[in-house]
Write a protein that holds these residues in place. Structure first.
Motif, PDB file in Angstrom:
ATOM      1  N   ASN A  94       0.821  -1.217   0.000  1.00  0.00           N
ATOM      2  CA  ASN A  94       0.000   0.000   0.000  1.00  0.00           C
ATOM      3  C   ASN A  94       0.848   1.258   0.000  1.00  0.00           C
ATOM      4  OD1 ASN A  94      -1.857  -2.000   0.578  1.00  0.00           O
ATOM      5  ND2 ASN A  94      -1.820  -1.563   2.774  1.00  0.00           N
ATOM      6  N   THR A  95       2.067   1.129   0.459  1.00  0.00           N
ATOM      7  CA  THR A  95       2.894   2.318   0.672  1.00  0.00           C
ATOM      8  C   THR A  95       4.196   2.193  -0.091  1.00  0.00           C
ATOM      9  OG1 THR A  95       3.612   1.200   2.667  1.00  0.00           O
ATOM     10  CG2 THR A  95       2.022   2.954   2.942  1.00  0.00           C
ATOM     11  N   ARG A  96       4.169   1.364  -1.115  1.00  0.00           N
ATOM     12  CA  ARG A  96       5.429   1.022  -1.767  1.00  0.00           C
ATOM     13  C   ARG A  96       6.030   2.191  -2.539  1.00  0.00           C
ATOM     14  NH1 ARG A  96       5.187  -4.761  -3.892  1.00  0.00           N
ATOM     15  NH2 ARG A  96       5.941  -5.181  -1.791  1.00  0.00           N
ATOM     16  N   TRP A  97       5.183   2.999  -3.170  1.00  0.00           N
ATOM     17  CA  TRP A  97       5.716   4.099  -3.970  1.00  0.00           C
ATOM     18  C   TRP A  97       5.850   5.367  -3.147  1.00  0.00           C
ATOM     19  CZ3 TRP A  97       7.734   4.101  -8.806  1.00  0.00           C
ATOM     20  CH2 TRP A  97       7.558   2.933  -9.564  1.00  0.00           C
ATOM     21  N   GLY A  98       6.982   6.011  -3.269  1.00  0.00           N
ATOM     22  CA  GLY A  98       7.182   7.302  -2.627  1.00  0.00           C
ATOM     23  C   GLY A  98       7.524   8.330  -3.701  1.00  0.00           C
ATOM     24  N   TYR A  99       7.156   9.585  -3.467  1.00  0.00           N
ATOM     25  CA  TYR A  99       7.356  10.628  -4.475  1.00  0.00           C
ATOM     26  C   TYR A  99       8.178  11.758  -3.868  1.00  0.00           C
ATOM     27  CZ  TYR A  99       3.664   7.796  -6.314  1.00  0.00           C
ATOM     28  OH  TYR A  99       2.956   6.704  -6.748  1.00  0.00           O
ATOM     29  N   PHE A 100       9.231  12.103  -4.544  1.00  0.00           N
ATOM     30  CA  PHE A 100      10.206  13.029  -3.965  1.00  0.00           C
ATOM     31  C   PHE A 100      10.490  14.191  -4.908  1.00  0.00           C
ATOM     32  CE2 PHE A 100      10.847   8.733  -2.456  1.00  0.00           C
ATOM     33  CZ  PHE A 100      10.749   8.906  -1.093  1.00  0.00           C
ATOM     34  N   PRO A 101       9.805  15.288  -4.740  1.00  0.00           N
ATOM     35  CA  PRO A 101      10.033  16.461  -5.577  1.00  0.00           C
ATOM     36  C   PRO A 101      10.987  17.446  -4.899  1.00  0.00           C
ATOM     37  CG  PRO A 101       8.001  16.728  -4.363  1.00  0.00           C
ATOM     38  CD  PRO A 101       8.639  15.450  -3.868  1.00  0.00           C
ATOM     39  N   SER A 102      11.608  18.292  -5.699  1.00  0.00           N
ATOM     40  CA  SER A 102      12.372  19.394  -5.118  1.00  0.00           C
ATOM     41  C   SER A 102      12.422  20.555  -6.102  1.00  0.00           C
ATOM     42  CB  SER A 102      13.796  18.954  -4.769  1.00  0.00           C
ATOM     43  OG  SER A 102      14.616  19.014  -5.904  1.00  0.00           O
ATOM     44  N   PHE A 103      12.582  21.741  -5.548  1.00  0.00           N
ATOM     45  CA  PHE A 103      12.661  22.950  -6.364  1.00  0.00           C
ATOM     46  C   PHE A 103      13.756  23.830  -5.791  1.00  0.00           C
ATOM     47  CE2 PHE A 103       8.382  21.511  -5.687  1.00  0.00           C
ATOM     48  CZ  PHE A 103       7.974  21.232  -6.978  1.00  0.00           C
ATOM     49  N   SER A 104      14.502  24.465  -6.663  1.00  0.00           N
ATOM     50  CA  SER A 104      15.459  25.435  -6.149  1.00  0.00           C
ATOM     51  C   SER A 104      15.651  26.534  -7.180  1.00  0.00           C
ATOM     52  CB  SER A 104      16.792  24.760  -5.802  1.00  0.00           C
ATOM     53  OG  SER A 104      17.328  24.139  -6.928  1.00  0.00           O
ATOM     54  N   ALA A 105      16.095  27.669  -6.680  1.00  0.00           N
ATOM     55  CA  ALA A 105      16.277  28.816  -7.566  1.00  0.00           C
ATOM     56  C   ALA A 105      17.517  29.579  -7.149  1.00  0.00           C
ATOM     57  CB  ALA A 105      15.059  29.736  -7.482  1.00  0.00           C
ATOM     58  N   GLY A 106      18.159  30.192  -8.116  1.00  0.00           N
ATOM     59  CA  GLY A 106      19.320  31.012  -7.803  1.00  0.00           C
ATOM     60  C   GLY A 106      19.220  32.346  -8.551  1.00  0.00           C
ATOM     61  N   TRP A 107      19.780  33.345  -7.967  1.00  0.00           N
ATOM     62  CA  TRP A 107      19.757  34.682  -8.590  1.00  0.00           C
ATOM     63  C   TRP A 107      21.175  35.214  -8.573  1.00  0.00           C
ATOM     64  CZ3 TRP A 107      17.447  39.632  -5.941  1.00  0.00           C
ATOM     65  CH2 TRP A 107      17.540  40.713  -6.856  1.00  0.00           C
ATOM     66  N   ARG A 108      21.766  35.324  -9.771  1.00  0.00           N
ATOM     67  CA  ARG A 108      23.126  35.861  -9.861  1.00  0.00           C
ATOM     68  C   ARG A 108      23.044  37.374  -9.875  1.00  0.00           C
ATOM     69  NH1 ARG A 108      26.536  32.330 -12.926  1.00  0.00           N
ATOM     70  NH2 ARG A 108      28.201  33.839 -12.850  1.00  0.00           N
ATOM     71  N   LEU A 109      23.060  37.974  -8.699  1.00  0.00           N
ATOM     72  CA  LEU A 109      22.944  39.435  -8.629  1.00  0.00           C
ATOM     73  C   LEU A 109      24.077  40.126  -9.369  1.00  0.00           C
ATOM     74  CD1 LEU A 109      21.574  38.440  -5.706  1.00  0.00           C
ATOM     75  CD2 LEU A 109      21.519  40.920  -5.411  1.00  0.00           C
ATOM     76  N   SER A 110      25.230  39.454  -9.355  1.00  0.00           N
ATOM     77  CA  SER A 110      26.396  40.083  -9.977  1.00  0.00           C
ATOM     78  C   SER A 110      26.231  40.231 -11.488  1.00  0.00           C
ATOM     79  CB  SER A 110      27.646  39.273  -9.649  1.00  0.00           C
ATOM     80  OG  SER A 110      27.428  37.913  -9.944  1.00  0.00           O
ATOM     81  N   GLU A 111      25.267  39.523 -12.050  1.00  0.00           N
ATOM     82  CA  GLU A 111      25.015  39.663 -13.485  1.00  0.00           C
ATOM     83  C   GLU A 111      24.023  40.790 -13.788  1.00  0.00           C
ATOM     84  OE1 GLU A 111      26.404  37.532 -16.088  1.00  0.00           O
ATOM     85  OE2 GLU A 111      27.779  37.234 -14.400  1.00  0.00           O
ATOM     86  N   GLU A 112      23.407  41.311 -12.742  1.00  0.00           N
ATOM     87  CA  GLU A 112      22.447  42.398 -12.938  1.00  0.00           C
ATOM     88  C   GLU A 112      23.190  43.681 -13.289  1.00  0.00           C
ATOM     89  OE1 GLU A 112      19.299  42.206 -13.043  1.00  0.00           O
ATOM     90  OE2 GLU A 112      18.725  40.378 -11.954  1.00  0.00           O
ATOM     91  N   SER A 113      22.493  44.527 -14.035  1.00  0.00           N
ATOM     92  CA  SER A 113      23.158  45.740 -14.498  1.00  0.00           C
ATOM     93  C   SER A 113      23.595  46.634 -13.347  1.00  0.00           C
ATOM     94  CB  SER A 113      22.229  46.506 -15.445  1.00  0.00           C
ATOM     95  OG  SER A 113      20.978  46.668 -14.806  1.00  0.00           O
ATOM     96  N   PHE A 114      22.786  46.620 -12.245  1.00  0.00           N
ATOM     97  CA  PHE A 114      23.128  47.523 -11.150  1.00  0.00           C
ATOM     98  C   PHE A 114      24.363  47.060 -10.381  1.00  0.00           C
ATOM     99  CE2 PHE A 114      21.431  44.770  -7.889  1.00  0.00           C
ATOM    100  CZ  PHE A 114      20.353  44.138  -8.483  1.00  0.00           C
ATOM    101  N   LEU A 115      24.807  45.823 -10.584  1.00  0.00           N
ATOM    102  CA  LEU A 115      26.018  45.373  -9.895  1.00  0.00           C
ATOM    103  C   LEU A 115      27.181  45.118 -10.844  1.00  0.00           C
ATOM    104  CD1 LEU A 115      24.960  42.932  -7.023  1.00  0.00           C
ATOM    105  CD2 LEU A 115      26.045  45.156  -6.815  1.00  0.00           C
ATOM    106  N   LYS A 116      26.848  45.115 -12.126  1.00  0.00           N
ATOM    107  CA  LYS A 116      27.863  44.735 -13.089  1.00  0.00           C
ATOM    108  C   LYS A 116      29.079  45.657 -13.050  1.00  0.00           C
ATOM    109  CE  LYS A 116      27.573  41.691 -16.769  1.00  0.00           C
ATOM    110  NZ  LYS A 116      26.775  40.957 -17.702  1.00  0.00           N
TER     111      LYS A 116
END
Lengths: 984, 492
Positions: free
Chosen positions: A570-592
Motif C-alpha cells: 500500500n505504501t510502496r511508492w514514494g514521491y520526492f520532488p524538489s525545487f530550487s532557484a538562484g539569482w546571480r545578482l552580480s550579473e544584474e546591471s546595477f552590480l555589473k
C-alpha cells in the motif's frame, strides 16, 4: 572526467540551413592547461548560427570563409577568432573566474559551479593531495562545512561514518548514499583514496532529491580519475608512516594494587605474584602505515584510459591489529563514432584486516579496559605457557584477547559499471549504464584450545562466516538541452532499477585436538551452522528540469518516484520532488559595474527526500515473519520448530525528510576572497524505527514509522588568497558548521541505548532533546561520614540510594559547532599546510573511568582511587570501595567530561623538485613531503583521545542514538608520514 | 529522419522498456524466513509451531537457570557468584527494576506465551486433512498447558501481570499496551487452560522419551495441584484431588528407588519424571552447567555463578541427610575468594551438582519441569492443612525413606507443616522451588531475616531486610518505559 558526458552540450540554434559557399570549420576548444572544454558556445558573429563543443571539446560548424567565430563559456573570457579561410581552428580560452567555471559532478550529470542552486560542497584535488590516508572519511573530515565525520575508534579497521547536516534518523541508517562513478555503494572502506579525482557532497534536498528514497542523509558523489593528456602520464606515489598513542593513563603499580586488593578484602599468596607490568606497554606498540600507488593514464583519438594499482598496509598501535588493501582499477572511455560513446569503470579490491575487541570491559575480553584493569603483579604467562589471569577472577590479561585467537577478515570486491551513450541529435542524448557491486567477505576465527581458559573449556573454537553481497543497478536516462535566445533548458528523464542480494553462511565448531588446524573442519562438535539469504529491489523514475535566463535567474526542479520491495504494497511508492532557484545578482546591471564584486549569488531550495536504509534482517518485516530453528527434542529426535519473528506492518514505508535551504555565494576582490553561507531546516517524519514494544506482546521490537526529528543549522565557508606573489603564496580556507538536533515527537517512546556493564544504559533518545543525550544521576560528591557516593534525588536531597526516577539528562554529545581551518603557504618549490580541526561544546561520557575508578571488584584501578574515602570524616571526591556493588559508580555526572577539542589534524611540508632537475631525472614532476597527523591536541578530556565513539560501529541504531562514549575504545593515533609523488 | 535515427530511437526505447518492466520484481518473498501466511497450513507446520513453543524450555535463560536464581539464590539455599552485579541483587535482596535478569526473564516468559498463543489461534484453523481432529485438539491442549506453565511463573514472581491470550497483529499502542490483570484473573486463566488441557491430553503417547518431553494429562494435573496450592485463595481439597490424580495416573509415575538416579545423567525420562526439558548436549545443549560446575569438570578457573549456602549445607547436616546433600553440592578447592566460604584463594567451596554432565562446554543435564517427589510432598502439605496430619506423615516418610532417613518425628499439625517445608527444601534444592515454598508458607520474612550469613571479606553479617513487598520481583523498568499502562509493584 565526466565532462565528456556533460549535460551542457548543446547551444545549437534551429537555423542550421546556411546560404552560399560555406566551408566547414572544425576544431577543439581547450583551457590554458590543455584540458578540452565541453559545452562551449561557438557562434558566428552577427548571425544566429551557432553550435556547442561536444564532450571532447570538439566542434564543427558551417560558416562563411570570411566570418568571425565567437567562443564563449561561463567562467572564461569570451574570445573572437576570424576564420580567415582556415578549416581547422584550435582555440584556447582564458579563465575569467576559475571557481565559477569549475564543473561539479551532481546527481546524474555535471553542472558549472556558478549555476548551482542547491547546497553542494566539493572536495577537490587540492584537499585530496594534502592528507595521505587510507580512508575517504579521513579526507573529508574538517574540509567542508556541514559534514561531520564520526570515527568510532583509531583502529586500522574502523569504518568511519559520515553525518551530513546532523543525524536524520533514530534507527534507520544515517550514512549518506555514496555513489562511486554512478554506482551507489555502502562500504567505502575498500575504496582507494588515491584513485579519487573529486568528491561532491550533496547536502540539501534540492540537490539530493534526484536520489529520492536514498537521499535523505545526503549524497557523496565520488568520481575517480580518467585520462586527460595525449601524452601517457605515469604517476607513482608512496608513503611510509609511524603511529603512536597520544598518551597513557596512570594506573596503580603492583604495590598499590596489592594494597587496594587487601583493602577490598581480597587475599592470596602474594609471593606468587611478583611482576610489575604496565599492561599499556604490553598492548601498545609503534604502529606503521605504508602505501604505494602506480597509475598510468592518457587520452588519444577517441580513447581515454586510466589504469592504476595500489597497495596499502597499516599496523595499528595496538598489538595484532592491522589492515592491508590491494587495489586495481581501470577506467576506459571510447568514442565509437559521432553518435556513440561507450566506457567502463572497474575496480577490484582485496581488503584484509585483523581487529581487536574494544568497547567492552575486561570480563568481555576488552583489550583497552583489560590493559587498564589487569593487575600489574601477575606477569604475562603462567609456567605452563597459558595466559595469566586476575588472581581473584578468571579475567585473563589483555594479551590473551589479542593473541589467544586469530581473527582474519578478508573482503574482495568488484565495483564498476559499463555505459553507452547515444546522441540522437546534438540536443538529445540517451545514456544507459549497468553497474555492479560484488562483495565477498569472509571472517575467520580460531580460539586456541590451550592458551586461554575459554579455549580450554571448549577445546578450541573455530568460526567461519561468509557474507556475499550482489548488487546491480541499471540507469537509463534521456537528456535534452535547448537554448532559445537567453532561455536555457536542460531536461533529464529516466528509469533506474536496482537489486540487492545478500547471502550469509556461518558455522562454529568446538572440540579441537590441537591448534594445528584452525578451520572449522577440525572441530569435533558443530555448535551452530546457519545460512541466510535476502533480497531487495528498487524501481524508480527520475526527472529534472534546469532552466536559466541569461545565466542570471536559475531554476532547478527534480522529481523522483521510488518503489521498494521492502515496504508494504500500500505504501510502496514514494514521491520526492524538489525545487530550487538562484539569482546571480552580480550579473544584474546595477552590480555589473561594481568591480569589487566578482560574483554574488543567492540560492534557495526546498525538497523532499527519503531514507530506506533498513537492515537486511528487516527486509520483509511488513509481512509478519516466522523464524525457524526453534527446535525441540521429542522421542529422542529433533523436531523442527518455528516461532513468530516479527509483527506484520503492511503500512511500513520510508522516512521522509523535508529540507529548506537558503544560501549565498560571494566572490570579491579580484576573486581572492570567496564566502559562502547556508542555512537549513530539515524535518524528518515517519521515522523508521525498530520500535520497542512491550515484551508482553512476546516481541521485542516492531518496525514502524513513528516520530519526527528536526535538524537546523548554519554553515560558513571562507576561502582567501591572502598573499599572491610570484614566489610566495598564502591561502586560508575556513569552515564552520552549527547543527541543532531535536527529537520533536516520539509519542511517549524513549530509547535507552549503550549499556555499560552492571549500570544500565548511558544514552537516551527522548522527545524534546537532541539524539543520544546522556542519562543518569547527578553526582553530589562523597558522603564524608559513610564514604558512599551521593546523588541528587528528585526531592532535591542528596541520597546514596537514589531510585531510577531520580535519573535525568546529564550531558549532550552533540557539538555546538565543528570547524576546520587550513592555511597553505608556498614559497618557490616548498609548500607548508597546516590543517586545524575541532569540535566545541560536546560532552563525552567516560565509561572507561567507571571501570577504572569503580572499585567494585578485583580489577586494577587508575591512580585516582588513591584518593578514595577510607575513614569517617574524610573529605574526598572518590567514594569508598564497594565490592560487588555498583551504587558508588552509577552512571552520573561524575563521568561526564568536556569533549571539546582543537587539534592539528595535519601539518604537511612538501617540496617540489624544480622542473629543470626533474627533467634531468626524466620526470615530469616529483614532490617529497612529510605529514604529521594529530600532532597536537588541545582538550580537557582526560581519556586517551577525545575523538571517541564506542558503540558506533556495527548496528546503525547506536550510531544515531548514542555517540561520544568512551568505553575502553581503541584510541586515535598520532602519525608521522613521509612520502613522495612522482610523475613521468 | 533517416533509418539511422530510427534505429537509434528503437534501441533507446527497448532499453527503457526493459528497465521499466520491473513491477513484478517488487513483490519479493522472503527466502530464508517464512511468513504468517504460509506457516500455519499443514499438519507438519502445526507440529513445528508446537515444537517452537516447547523450545522455550530449552532456549530461554529463565528455564535454563534463572529460575534457580529467582528461587534458590533469592532464598536461603544459594549465594550468587560470578562477576555480574545484577546477579548479586538476587542474593542480597536488593533487586531493582533495572536488573537485566528480571527483564530478561519477563521477556522470555512472554515470548513463550506468544508461541503458545500462536498455536492456540492458528492450529484450529488448519484444514489439512492429514491433521486428525483429535491430534488437533491435543496440540491446542499442549499449547494451553505451556501457556499456563509460563503464566504460573509470571504470577508467582510478579503478581498480577498483563494477560495476553491472542497474538498481536498490530503495533497500535491501544492493542499492545496491555494493563496488569488481577492475580485472581491470571490464576483463573491458568486453571481454565489446565482444565482444558487435562481434558484433551492423553496419559501417555508411547515411549517415555515422548511422555516426558510433552505435556500429558499427568502434567496438567500436577501443575493444577501446584497452582491450587500457590494461589492466594488456596484450595487444598483441589490440591489433594489433583495430586492423587497424578499419583494414581495410568501413566504409572513412581519414585525412583535411588535419589541419585534422578541426577546421575543415566536415568533421563525416568518413572518419577512428569515433564523434563530435553537436551542432546550439542545442537540443543544446556549451557548452565558450564557456569556452575567446579574447575575439575569445567576446566575453567573463573568464579562460578551459583554457590550453595552454608545455611543449606547446615540444613542437610542437621538432618543427617548425606544422600541428598551429596547429590546437591560438590565440594572442591576454588582458585578464587568466596566471601562466605573462604576468604582466601584455594579454599574449599561447594558447587551446585544437580546438573553435572558437561562435554565441550555443553550439557545434556536438565531440570525437572515437574516431578513426582514434589507432588507427593504437596499431597502431604494438603493432607496436613486439611487436618490429616497422620496421613501426611506417611507421604513425607516415603520421601525420607528413599533418602535413607528415619520417619519424621513431627506429630502436631504445626510441627508437620515445618517438617514438610524442610523436607521440600532438602528434596528440591536447586530445582527452583524454595522461594515459592517460603512465600506459600508465609515464612519468607521470618526465614530470611533470621539468616546469619557473614561476609568473610567485610566481616559483616549480611542484613537481608526482607519485607512482604520483596516477595514479588519489580516490574522491569524497561517494560514500564515501553508500556505506560503498567504500574510498578509496591516497594520498588
Amino acid at each position: 572526467m565526466q565532462k565528456r558526458i556533460t549535460l551542457f552540450c548543446a547551444f545549437l540554434l534551429a537555423s542550421v540551413f546556411a546560404y552560399g559557399q560555406n566551408i566547414t570549420v572544425k576544431g577543439t576548444v581547450r583551457d590554458q592547461k590543455g584540458e578540452t572544454l565541453p559545452g562551449v558556445s561557438v557562434r558566428v558573429k552577427d548571425s544566429d548560427a551557432g553550435v556547442a563543443t561536444d564532450a571532447n571539446g570538439a566542434f564543427s560548424i558551417n560558416t562563411a570563409s570570411n566570418s568571425t567565430l565567437i567562443f564563449s563559456y561561463i567562467g572564461f573570457a569570451t574570445k573572437e577568432q576570424p576564420v580567415a579561410g582556415q578549416t581547422v581552428l584550435n582555440v584556447v580560452l582564458d579563465e575569467s573566474n576559475k571557481a565559477l567555471s569549475e564543473v561539479i559532478v551532481v546527481g546524474y550529470g555535471t553542472q558549472r559551479k556558478g549555476d548551482i542552486t542547491g547546497a553542494v560542497s566539493v572536495i577537490g584535488k587540492k584537499d585530496l593531495d594534502q592528507r595521505p590516508n587510507t580512508q575517504i572519511g579521513n579526507l573529508i573530515e574538517g574540509k567542508t562545512a556541514g559534514v561531520q565525520v564520526v570515527s568510532p575508534s583509531g583502529s586500522p579497521s574502523a569504518t568511519l561514518s559520515i553525518k551530513i547536516r546532523g543525524t536524520n534518523s533514530i534507527n534507520a541508517g544515517s550514512n549518506p548514499l555514496y555513489v562511486i562513478d554512478g554506482v551507489p555503494a555502502q562500504d567505502t572502506r575498500s575504496l582507494n583514496p588515491a584513485d579519487i579525482e573529486t568528491i561532491s557532497v550533496l547536502k540539501d534536498a534540492s540537490s539530493a532529491a534526484i536520489y529520492g528514497a536514498q537521499g535523505a542523509n545526503g549524497v557523496v558523489l565520488i568520481t575517480t580519475k580518467r585520462g586527460t593528456t595525449a601524452k601517457p602520464k605515469v604517476e607513482l606515489s608512496a608513503y611510509y608512516g609511524f603511529a603512536s598513542v597520544r598518551k597513557k593513563l596512570d594506573v596503580l603499580n603492583a604495590d598499590q594494587y596489592h594494597q587496594l586488593a587487601t583493602d577490598l578484602g581480597y587475599s592470596t599468596d602474594w609471593t606468587k605474584y611478583t611482576a610489575n607490568n604496565d599492561w599499556q606497554d604490553e598492548i601498545f606498540r609503534s604502529g606503521s602505515s605504508q602505501n604505494y600507488q602506480l597509475a598510468i593514464s592518457g587520452k588519444n583519438e577517441g580513447t581515454s584510459y586510466y589504469i592504476s594499482g595500489g597497495y596499502a598496509k597499516q599496523l595499528g598501535v595496538i598489538e595484532s591489529s592491522e589492515m592491508a588493501r590491494a587495489n586495481f582499477k581501470v577506467n576506459l572511455d571510447q568514442k565509437v563514432n559521432n553518435w556513440l560513446t561507450v566506457g567502463t569503470n572497474v575496480a577490484y579490491t582485496r581488503y584484509n584486516d585483523v581487529s581487536i575487541t574494544d568497547d567492552t570491559n575486561v570480563n568481555g575480553g576488552g583489550v583497552l579496559l583489560g590493559a587498564l584493569t589487569t593487575p600489574p603483579n601477575i606477569g604475562i604467562f603462567n609456567a605452563d605457557g597459558t595466559y595469566t589471569a586476575n588472581p581473584f577472577q578468571q579475567w585473563e590479561n589483555p594479551l590473551a584477547s589479542l593473541y589467544g585467537s586469530t581473527r582474519p577478515y578478508k573482503n574482495q570486491r568488484l565495483l564498476g559499471n559499463a555505459y553507452g551513450e547515444i546522441k540522437f541529435t546534438p540536443d538529445l542524448k540517451f545514456r544507459s549504464s549497468l553497474g555492479i557491486d560484488y562483495i565477498n567477505a569472509v571472517s575467520d576465527y580460531f580460539l586456541d584450545p590451550y592458551l586461554t581458559s575459554y579455549g580450554r573449556q571448549n577445546n578450541g573454537i573455530a568460526r567461519n562466516e561468509t557474507n556475499l553481497t550482489n548488487y546491480w543497478i541499471s540507469d537509463n536516462t534521456l537528456t535534452y538541452t535547448k537554448k532559445l535566445g537567453k532561455h536555457n533548458f536542460n531536461i533529464l528523464g529516466g528509469f533506474v532499477a536496482q537489486k540487492y542480494r545478500y547471502e550469509n553462511t556461518y558455522i562454529q565448531t568446538t572440540g579441537f585436538s590441537g591448534n594445528t588446524i584452525p578451520t572449522t573442519n577440525a572441530g569435533s562438535v558443530i555448535g551452530s551452522a546457519y545460512n541466510n539469504k535476502s533480497e531487495k529491489f528498487n524501481n524508480s523514475i527520475i526527472g529534472r528540469v534546469n532552466y536559466d535566463y541569461a545565466g542570471k535567474y536559475l531554476f532547478t526542479a527534480n522529481f523522483r518516484a521510488d518503489a521498494s520491495s521492502v515496504f508494504g504494497p500500500n505504501t510502496r511508492w514514494g514521491y520526492f520532488p524538489s525545487f530550487s532557484a538562484g539569482w546571480r545578482l552580480s550579473e544584474e546591471s546595477f552590480l555589473k559595474d561594481v568591480t569589487v564584486i566578482n560574483d554574488l549569488k543567492l540560492r534557495a531550495g526546498y525538497g523532499i527526500v527519503g531514507n530506506d536504509q533498513i537492515s537486511t534482517t528487516n527486509y520483509y518485516s511488513y509481512l509478519g515473519g516466522v523464524g525457524s530453528g526453534a527446535n525441540y527434542i521429542i522421542g529422542g529426535n529433533i523436531q523442527p520448530g518455528n516461532y513468530p519473528s516479527s509483527i506484520e506492518n503492511r503500512n511500513l514505508k520510508w522516512e521522509e525528510t523535508k529540507q529548506t535551504n537558503i544560501g549565498i555565494d560571494l566572490t570579491i576582490l579580484n576573486n581572492r576572497l570567496t564566502f559562502s553561507a547556508d542555512a537549513y531546516i530539515k524535518d524528518t517524519k515517519d521515522l523508521l524505527q525498530t520500535y520497542p514494544v512491550p515484551r508482553s506482546t512476546g516481541f521485542d521490537f516492531a518496525l514502524k514509522n513513528i516520530g519526527t526529528l528536526r535538524n537546523k543549522g548554519l554553515e560558513f565557508l571562507v576561502s582567501s588568497k591572502n598573499i599572491v606573489q610570484k614566489d610566495f603564496q598564502w591561502s586560508t580556507d575556513f569552515n564552520i558548521s552549527f547543527n541543532r538536533n531535536n527529537v520533536t515527537a516520539l509519542y511517549g517512546q524513549q530509547y535507552f541505548l549503550n549499556t555499560i556493564a552492571g549500570r544500565s544504559e548511558a544514552s537516551l533518545v527522548t522527545e524534546g532533546k537532541p539524539l543520544g543525550v546522556f542519562y543518569g544521576y547527578v553526582y553530589e560528591g562523597v558522603d564524608p561520614q559513610t564514604g558512599n557516593a551521593l546523588y541528587l534525588a528528585k526531592s532535591g536531597e542528596k541520597s546514596s540510594n537514589p531510585t531510577a526516577d531520580d535519573r535525568t539528562i546529564i550531558g549532550n554529545p552533540n557539538p555546538d559547532f565543528i570547524y576546520g581551518l587550513t592555511n597553505t603557504f608556498s614559497y618557490k618549490d616548498f609548500s607548508f599546510t597546516v590543517f586545524l580541526q575541532g569540535s566545541q561544546g560536546n560532552d563525552i561520557f567516560n565509561a572507561t573511568r567507571i571501570e577504572t575508578e569503580g572499585m567494585t571488584g578485583p580489577q586494577n584501578q587508575s591512580t585516582a582511587v588513591l584518593r578514595r574515602w577510607t575513614t569517617p570524616g574524610q573529605n574526598t571526591d572518590i567514594p569508598k570501595a564497594s565490592v560487588n556493588n555498583t551504587d558508588n559508580s552509577r552512571i552520573s555526572t561524575r563521568f561526564v567530561e568536556n569533549g571539546s577539542y582543537l587539534r592539528v589534524k595535519t601539518a604537511t611540508l612538501s617540496y617540489n623538485l624544480p622542473k629543470t632537475i626533474a627533467a634531468k631525472l626524466r620526470l615530469a614532476s616529483i614532490r617529497f613531503y612529510a605529514t604529521g597527523e594529530n600532532l597536537f591536541t588541545f582538550t580537557k578530556y582526560s581519556g586517551f583521545d577525545p575523538e571517541v565513539n564506542a558503540f558506533t560501529s556495527g548496528s546503525s541504531a547506536n550510531t544515531n542514538g548514542g555517540f561520544g562514549i568512551d568505553y575502553g575504545t581503541y584510541p586515535q593515533t598520532r602519525n608521522l608520514i613521509f612520502g613522495l609523488n612522482a610523475s613521468f | 529522419m533517416t533509418t539511422k535515427y530510427i534505429f537509434r530511437y528503437a534501441l533507446a526505447a527497448s532499453l527503457a522498456v526493459s528497465a521499466a518492466s520491473c513491477k513484478k520484481s517488487l513483490d519479493l518473498q522472503p527466502i530464508s524466513d517464512a511468513t504468517v501466511n504460509n506457516s500455519y497450513n499443514t499438519a507438519s507446520q502445526a507440529e513445528a509451531a508446537l515444537a517452537g513453543a516447547y523450545n522455550t524450555f530449552v532456549s530461554s535463560d529463565y528455564y535454563i537457570w534463572d529460575n534457580t536464581y529467582t528461587s534458590d539464590v533469592r532464598s536461603d539455599n544459594h549465594y550468587a557468584g560470578g562477576d555480574n552485579p545484577d546477579f548479586f541483587q538476587y542474593d542480597n535482596l536488593t533487586l531493582t527494576a533495572t536488573n537485566s535478569k528480571v527483564y530478561g526473564d519477563w521477556s522470555n516468559l512472554y515470548n513463550g506465551i506468544l508461541k503458545a498463543n500462536t498455536v492456540i489461534q492458528r492450529v484450529p484453523l488448519i484444514t489439512d486433512p492429514s491433521l486428525a481432529a483429535d491430534r488437533k485438539a491435543q496440540i491446542v491442549g499442549e499449547a494451553k498447558f505451556l501457556r499456563a506453565y509460563h503464566y504460573f511463573q509470571l504470577v508467582k514472581n510478579w503478581g498480577g501481570v498483563p494477560l495476553v491470550t491472542v497474538p498481536v497483529t498490530t503495533t497500535d499502542p491501544a492493542d499492545i499496551n496491555t494493563p496488569r490483570a488481577s492475580v485472581a484473573d491470571v490464576y483463573n486463566q491458568i486453571i481454565a487452560d489446565l482444565t482444558d488441557a487435562a481434558g484433551v491430553l492423553p496419559d501417555t503417547y508411547g515411549d517415555a522419551s515422548v511422555n516426558k518431553a510433552r505435556a500429558t494429562k499427568g502434567a496438567a494435573n500436577a501443575l493444577l495441584a501446584k497452582v491450587y496450592a500457590q494461589k492466594p485463595d488456596r484450595d487444598y481439597n483441589k490440591v489433594l484431588t489433583y495430586a492423587d490424580a497424578v499419583i494414581s495416573s495410568p501413566a504409572g509415575y513412581a519414585l525412583v528407588s535411588n535419589y541419585s538416579d534422578l541426577f546421575d545423567d543415566n536415568h533421563y525420562n525416568n518413572s518419577e519424571s512428569i515433564l523434563e526439558a530435553q537436551f542432546n548436549g550439542t545442537t540443543i545443549g544446556n549451557w548452565s552447567p558450564s557456569l556452575l560446575l567446579p574447575p575439575s569438570i569445567t576446566s575453567t578457573t573463573w568464579r562460578k555463578f551459583i554457590t550453595p549456602s552454608k545455611n543449606l549445607a547446615n540444613a542437610f547436616d542437621s538432618e543427617g541427610d548425606v544422600v541428598r546433600k551429596n547429590q546437591t553440592m560438590l565440594f572442591e578447592a576454588a582458585p578464587w575468594v568466596d566471601e562466605y566460604w573462604s576468604a582466601t584463594v584455594n579454599g574449599v567451596v561447594p558447587f551446585p551438582y544437580k546438573q553435572r554432565n558437561l562435554v565441550n562446554g555443553n550439557s545434556t543435564s536438565r531440570q525437572y519441569m515437574l516431578r513426582l517427589g514434589d507432588i507427593i510432598l504437596l499431597k502431604a502439605e494438603a493432607l496436613n492443612a486439611l487436618g490429616r496430619t497422620g496421613e501426611a506423615a506417611t507421604e513425607v516418610n516415603k520421601i525420607r525413606t528413599r533418602a535413607h532417613l528415619g520417619n519424621t518425628p513431627a506429630a502436631t499439625q504445626s510441627a508437620m507443616a515445618l517438617a514438610i517445608e524442610k523436607e521440600r527444601r532438602l528434596e528440591l534444592a536447586q530445582e527452583g522451588q524454595r522461594w515459592d515454598d517460603l512465600v506459600r508458607y508465609g515464612r519468607a520474612e521470618t526465614v530470611m531475616n533470621a539468616l546469619n550469613e557473614t561476609n568473610l571479606i567485610t566481616g559483616q553479617k549480611v542484613n537481608y531486610n526482607m519485607t512482604v513487598q520483596k516477595e514479588l520481583l519489580p516490574i522491569p523498568q524497561t517494560e514500564l518505559n515501553r508500556n505506560p499502562a503498567l504500574t510498578q509493584n509496591p516497594g520498588y
